[in-house]
Design an enzyme around this catalytic site. Structure first.
Site, PDB file in Angstrom:
ATOM      1  N   ASP A 100       8.273  26.486  41.742  1.00 29.01           N
ATOM      2  CA  ASP A 100       7.707  27.616  42.457  1.00 29.01           C
ATOM      3  C   ASP A 100       8.136  27.422  43.917  1.00 29.01           C
ATOM      4  OD1 ASP A 100       6.009  29.852  43.062  1.00 29.01           O
ATOM      5  OD2 ASP A 100       4.463  28.438  43.691  1.00 29.01           O
ATOM      6  N   ASP A 104       6.244  29.044  47.022  1.00 28.54           N
ATOM      7  CA  ASP A 104       5.090  28.996  47.927  1.00 28.54           C
ATOM      8  C   ASP A 104       4.152  27.848  47.583  1.00 28.54           C
ATOM      9  OD1 ASP A 104       6.197  31.282  49.017  1.00 28.54           O
ATOM     10  OD2 ASP A 104       4.776  32.643  48.057  1.00 28.54           O
ATOM     11  N   ASP A 129       2.025  25.055  42.222  1.00 36.27           N
ATOM     12  CA  ASP A 129       0.743  24.731  42.845  1.00 36.27           C
ATOM     13  C   ASP A 129      -0.435  25.483  42.234  1.00 36.27           C
ATOM     14  OD1 ASP A 129       1.871  27.143  44.101  1.00 36.27           O
ATOM     15  OD2 ASP A 129       0.095  27.059  45.365  1.00 36.27           O
TER      16      ASP A 129
END
Length: 186
Positions: free
Chosen positions: A12, A14, A139
């Site tokens: 990912d 961000d 996250d």
């Protein structure tokens, strides 16, 4: 313990490779005149990778692992722009190498809104790789849904670092002992 790596590692963006949501920035982006490994947006806010990101990208590239970015951001063009403009410093000790654009490290960019399952189905379609050969760092716990496909998921709530990276590799190896043993025998 073997050093066998999955054939594809996806990240990912961000709060995994960089410490922010890319949609919180406003373009155009430009290099930071005080630091060649940072960018600035139109509000003069800094854009950079987490400290461990460059070394991990170099390690995977040197090992011939396919690298993918899987992000559900709505700021798709800004994310691509940041990856194009952000520079990755040369590997430690490589005095002759030049910094590289981060986007050059990525073989596949699945950057668009939607379920991470869709991102991995597209990676599978494009690469032909089995899901069991894929490791994903993210996250957000909700993205563990990719495990329903057979992808190994590693949560990294505070961004990627060397410890989390090794935990993800260890979990992938634990789940796929046949691939690891087969590779060790060759």
């Amino acid at each position: 313990m073997t050093s066998r790596l999955p054939k594809l590692v996806a990240f990912d963006l961000d709060y995994t490779l960089w410490p922010f949501w890319i949609e919180s920035f406003r373009g155009p982006l430009r290099p930071n005149p005080d630091n060649p490994y940072e960018l600035r947006d139109s509000y003069d806010d800094e854009i950079m990778f987490f400290h461990a990101t460059p070394g991990i990208l170099h390690r995977l590239r040197a090992a011939g692992v396919v690298i993918a970015a899987c992000s559900r951001t709505h700021a798709t063009e800004l994310a691509r722009e940041a990856l194009s403009l952000l520079l990755v410093q040369p590997r430690a000790g490589d005095t002759h190498a030049e910094p590289q654009s981060a986007i050059e490290f990525f073989d596949h960019l699945e950057i668009y809104p939607g379920s991470k399952i869709s991102h991995f189905q597209e990676l599978h379609r494009k690469t032909g790789m089995p899901y069991s050969e894929m490791l994903f760092f993210d996250d957000e716990k909700r993205n563990r849904e990719v495990e329903s496909l057979g992808v190994t998921f590693q949560l990294n709530e505070d961004g990627i670092n060397d410890i989390i990276f090794e935990q993800g590799l260890g979990e992938w190896r634990r789940r796929h002992p046949d691939e690891v043993l087969e590779d060790a025998g060759n």
